[in-house]
Design a protein around this motif. Structure first.
Motif, PDB file in Angstrom:
ATOM      1  N   ASN A  81       0.855  -1.161  -0.089  1.00  0.00           N
ATOM      2  CA  ASN A  81       0.051   0.017  -0.025  1.00  0.00           C
ATOM      3  C   ASN A  81       0.837   1.250   0.158  1.00  0.00           C
ATOM      4  OD1 ASN A  81      -2.521  -1.156  -0.091  1.00  0.00           O
ATOM      5  ND2 ASN A  81      -2.562  -1.644   2.100  1.00  0.00           N
ATOM      6  N   LYS A  82       1.912   1.052   0.698  1.00  0.00           N
ATOM      7  CA  LYS A  82       2.833   2.224   0.830  1.00  0.00           C
ATOM      8  C   LYS A  82       3.418   2.605  -0.495  1.00  0.00           C
ATOM      9  CE  LYS A  82       7.150   4.103   3.004  1.00  0.00           C
ATOM     10  NZ  LYS A  82       8.231   3.684   3.891  1.00  0.00           N
ATOM     11  N   ILE A  83       3.867   1.558  -1.225  1.00  0.00           N
ATOM     12  CA  ILE A  83       4.395   1.803  -2.631  1.00  0.00           C
ATOM     13  C   ILE A  83       3.210   2.429  -3.646  1.00  0.00           C
ATOM     14  CG2 ILE A  83       5.218   0.707  -4.589  1.00  0.00           C
ATOM     15  CD1 ILE A  83       6.727  -1.416  -2.820  1.00  0.00           C
ATOM     16  N   CYS A  84       2.067   1.890  -3.377  1.00  0.00           N
ATOM     17  CA  CYS A  84       1.131   1.986  -4.420  1.00  0.00           C
ATOM     18  C   CYS A  84       0.702   3.853  -4.024  1.00  0.00           C
ATOM     19  CB  CYS A  84      -0.154   1.410  -4.192  1.00  0.00           C
ATOM     20  SG  CYS A  84       0.078  -0.271  -4.918  1.00  0.00           S
ATOM     21  N   LYS A  85       0.642   4.060  -2.674  1.00  0.00           N
ATOM     22  CA  LYS A  85      -0.116   5.564  -2.299  1.00  0.00           C
ATOM     23  C   LYS A  85       1.326   6.240  -2.773  1.00  0.00           C
ATOM     24  CE  LYS A  85      -1.323   8.394   1.724  1.00  0.00           C
ATOM     25  NZ  LYS A  85      -1.228   8.195   3.157  1.00  0.00           N
ATOM     26  N   ASN A  86       2.458   6.064  -2.614  1.00  0.00           N
ATOM     27  CA  ASN A  86       3.735   6.925  -2.893  1.00  0.00           C
ATOM     28  C   ASN A  86       3.645   7.149  -4.588  1.00  0.00           C
ATOM     29  OD1 ASN A  86       4.372   7.343  -0.427  1.00  0.00           O
ATOM     30  ND2 ASN A  86       6.234   5.724  -0.784  1.00  0.00           N
ATOM     31  N   MET A  87       3.426   6.180  -5.210  1.00  0.00           N
ATOM     32  CA  MET A  87       3.161   6.221  -6.882  1.00  0.00           C
ATOM     33  C   MET A  87       1.935   6.429  -7.455  1.00  0.00           C
ATOM     34  SD  MET A  87       6.001   3.489  -7.711  1.00  0.00           S
ATOM     35  CE  MET A  87       6.414   4.348  -9.175  1.00  0.00           C
ATOM     36  N   ALA A  88       0.939   6.816  -6.487  1.00  0.00           N
ATOM     37  CA  ALA A  88      -0.463   7.135  -6.830  1.00  0.00           C
ATOM     38  C   ALA A  88      -1.110   5.964  -8.049  1.00  0.00           C
ATOM     39  CB  ALA A  88      -0.534   8.396  -7.707  1.00  0.00           C
ATOM     40  N   ILE A  89      -0.821   4.669  -7.491  1.00  0.00           N
ATOM     41  CA  ILE A  89      -1.488   3.617  -8.226  1.00  0.00           C
ATOM     42  C   ILE A  89      -2.484   3.108  -7.531  1.00  0.00           C
ATOM     43  CG2 ILE A  89      -0.885   1.225  -9.242  1.00  0.00           C
ATOM     44  CD1 ILE A  89       2.108   2.011  -9.308  1.00  0.00           C
ATOM     45  N   PRO A  90      -3.547   2.912  -8.094  1.00  0.00           N
ATOM     46  CA  PRO A  90      -4.823   2.650  -7.422  1.00  0.00           C
ATOM     47  C   PRO A  90      -4.580   1.020  -7.226  1.00  0.00           C
ATOM     48  CG  PRO A  90      -5.725   3.812  -9.334  1.00  0.00           C
ATOM     49  CD  PRO A  90      -4.204   3.483  -9.379  1.00  0.00           C
ATOM     50  N   ILE A  91      -5.213   0.539  -6.139  1.00  0.00           N
ATOM     51  CA  ILE A  91      -4.988  -0.787  -5.722  1.00  0.00           C
ATOM     52  C   ILE A  91      -6.371  -1.418  -5.159  1.00  0.00           C
ATOM     53  CG2 ILE A  91      -3.955  -0.228  -3.469  1.00  0.00           C
ATOM     54  CD1 ILE A  91      -2.519  -2.978  -3.497  1.00  0.00           C
ATOM     55  N   ARG A  92      -6.595  -2.562  -5.493  1.00  0.00           N
ATOM     56  CA  ARG A  92      -7.880  -3.338  -4.714  1.00  0.00           C
ATOM     57  C   ARG A  92      -7.672  -4.748  -4.327  1.00  0.00           C
ATOM     58  NH1 ARG A  92     -13.716  -3.739  -5.623  1.00  0.00           N
ATOM     59  NH2 ARG A  92     -14.212  -5.644  -4.304  1.00  0.00           N
ATOM     60  N   SER A  93      -7.845  -5.184  -3.257  1.00  0.00           N
ATOM     61  CA  SER A  93      -7.695  -6.649  -2.936  1.00  0.00           C
ATOM     62  C   SER A  93      -8.830  -7.522  -3.064  1.00  0.00           C
ATOM     63  CB  SER A  93      -7.162  -6.538  -1.581  1.00  0.00           C
ATOM     64  OG  SER A  93      -5.857  -6.094  -1.318  1.00  0.00           O
ATOM     65  N   LEU A  94      -8.601  -8.646  -3.543  1.00  0.00           N
ATOM     66  CA  LEU A  94      -9.618  -9.715  -3.790  1.00  0.00           C
ATOM     67  C   LEU A  94      -9.281 -10.894  -3.361  1.00  0.00           C
ATOM     68  CD1 LEU A  94     -10.638  -9.097  -7.668  1.00  0.00           C
ATOM     69  CD2 LEU A  94     -11.754  -8.429  -5.555  1.00  0.00           C
ATOM     70  N   SER A  95     -10.128 -11.524  -2.522  1.00  0.00           N
ATOM     71  CA  SER A  95      -9.976 -12.804  -1.957  1.00  0.00           C
ATOM     72  C   SER A  95     -10.066 -14.104  -2.763  1.00  0.00           C
ATOM     73  CB  SER A  95     -10.819 -13.113  -0.550  1.00  0.00           C
ATOM     74  OG  SER A  95     -10.604 -14.345  -0.265  1.00  0.00           O
ATOM     75  N   CYS A  96      -9.354 -15.160  -2.836  1.00  0.00           N
ATOM     76  CA  CYS A  96      -9.458 -16.425  -3.410  1.00  0.00           C
ATOM     77  C   CYS A  96     -10.651 -17.330  -2.953  1.00  0.00           C
ATOM     78  CB  CYS A  96      -8.197 -16.984  -3.815  1.00  0.00           C
ATOM     79  SG  CYS A  96      -7.353 -17.765  -2.533  1.00  0.00           S
ATOM     80  N   ALA A  97     -10.709 -16.890  -1.661  1.00  0.00           N
ATOM     81  CA  ALA A  97     -11.755 -17.531  -0.842  1.00  0.00           C
ATOM     82  C   ALA A  97     -13.250 -17.352  -1.146  1.00  0.00           C
ATOM     83  CB  ALA A  97     -11.701 -17.464   0.611  1.00  0.00           C
ATOM     84  N   GLU A  98     -13.581 -16.210  -2.014  1.00  0.00           N
ATOM     85  CA  GLU A  98     -14.995 -15.716  -2.081  1.00  0.00           C
ATOM     86  C   GLU A  98     -15.028 -15.521  -3.762  1.00  0.00           C
ATOM     87  OE1 GLU A  98     -16.841 -12.850  -0.280  1.00  0.00           O
ATOM     88  OE2 GLU A  98     -15.654 -12.923   1.534  1.00  0.00           O
ATOM     89  N   LEU A  99     -16.233 -15.804  -4.393  1.00  0.00           N
ATOM     90  CA  LEU A  99     -16.443 -15.620  -5.825  1.00  0.00           C
ATOM     91  C   LEU A  99     -16.218 -14.337  -6.311  1.00  0.00           C
ATOM     92  CD1 LEU A  99     -20.019 -17.472  -5.799  1.00  0.00           C
ATOM     93  CD2 LEU A  99     -17.778 -18.501  -6.302  1.00  0.00           C
ATOM     94  N   LEU A 100     -15.672 -14.201  -7.340  1.00  0.00           N
ATOM     95  CA  LEU A 100     -15.217 -13.050  -8.060  1.00  0.00           C
ATOM     96  C   LEU A 100     -16.236 -12.306  -8.197  1.00  0.00           C
ATOM     97  CD1 LEU A 100     -12.954 -11.403  -9.332  1.00  0.00           C
ATOM     98  CD2 LEU A 100     -13.544 -12.554 -11.317  1.00  0.00           C
TER      99      LEU A 100
END
Length: 324
Positions: free
Chosen positions: A286-305
């Motif tokens: 998250n720190k790398i993404c915030k510093n570089m203004a890269i949007p990030i989203r997390s998805l679990s492989c334990a739930e349907l996409l």
């Protein structure tokens, strides 16, 4: 409540029917009402964002032409005013970075992380086809990279799906046949970034789908080069066991491809150490993404996409792993 597997899925191996299933679900994100970018970023993004104007030709100046478009070099050479003509750039390549490396070949509940990665890749591929853009991919097997050049129409999406099925299933078979104590050498993440820099046309949408286990601060200069001329998005795939979240209370012999050890999941300290390590990794990401203004989203492989992306009225997962 135990979740059912997606249609045609085993959770470990892949088949073409399983990935083609997502072709019929692109209607949920067709513009102008919705877009897959709005689901991943949490805010609506214009379908036309990132497109520009391509030079077409030079012709003699006519009354009403914008003087800002005058080609002064041609004007000086010919002695007559000439103006540049531009056409709108309609086609925008979408490049998927798809991580099928060793750390992605794991899942404790519903799907392997590599399988969830393939499901999202299929959905994004068919969305790109519907929007009449070219779709390409870089598939990272850990020890080698497979380049799929951006291709228009259904051919591009089908090629990616076929490659994902073949490469994933071969890797799973090799994983089952290999001795778990054998060390596994993988390419640095920077190799993939260098390849993307070479293969991505300027103005591309680059979507990284990975657990980002090999991403470090050393990758920031190469990421910055990519970000200068392209729009980027990170999708972080995780498994609940990585946070120590499991009902299993026995001991298990585990490996990360580099080290092997026994873990006693019955000990609270073991589960806490797993959670601490996961949060350390997530905070760095998250720190790398915030510093570089890269949007990030997390998805679990334990739930349907589709549940997590909002195609159904069920709770989604935030980057911290909490329900929202």
């Amino acid at each position: 409540m135990e979740q059912k597997l997606p249609p045609f899925a085993t959770g470990v191996q892949l088949c073409l029917k399983e990935l083609l299933h997502y072709k019929s679900h692109t209607v949920h994100w067709q513009p102008p009402s919705k877009s897959i970018w709005s689901q991943l970023n949490g805010s609506h993004q214009s379908h036309q964002k990132g497109r520009g104007m391509n030079f077409s030709e030079v012709r003699q100046y006519q009354a009403g032409d914008d003087i800002r478009s005058i080609d002064w070099r041609v004007t000086a050479r010919t002695g007559k005013a000439h103006t540049k003509l531009f056409i709108e750039e309609r086609e925008q390549p979408v490049i998927l970075y798809l991580d099928l490396s060793r750390s992605m070949r794991f899942g404790s509940q519903l799907l392997f992380k590599s399988v969830q990665c393939a499901h999202l890749a299929s959905l994004l591929s068919w969305l790109t086809v519907e929007q009449k853009d070219r779709i390409g991919a870089l598939i990272d097997m850990g020890d080698r990279l497979i380049e799929l050049k951006p291709t228009a129409r259904q051919q591009g999406a089908l090629h990616i799906s076929h490659q994902l099925v073949q490469l994933n299933n071969e890797a799973i078979q090799q994983l089952q046949e290999q001795n778990t104590s054998k060390t596994h050498i993988e390419l640095p993440f920077n190799h993939a970034l260098q390849t993307l820099h070479r293969m991505c046309p300027k103005g591309s949408d680059i979507i990284f789908i990975s657990d980002f286990q090999r991403l470090t601060e050393k990758s920031k200069p190469l990421l910055n080069q990519l970000r200068q001329h392209n729009r980027m998005q990170f999708v972080h795939i995780f498994d609940p066991l990585e946070m120590g979240n499991t009902h299993f209370r026995g001991s298990e012999y585990v490996t990360n491809g580099q080290q092997t050890r026994w873990l006693n999941f019955g000990l609270k300290n073991t589960r806490q150490q797993l959670e601490n390590r996961y949060m350390m990794h997530l905070n760095q990401l998250n720190k790398i993404c915030k510093n570089m203004a890269i949007p990030i989203r997390s998805l679990s492989c334990a739930e349907l996409l589709l549940t997590q992306l909002g195609a159904h009225s069920s709770p989604s997962i935030s980057p911290s792993g909490d329900l929202s």
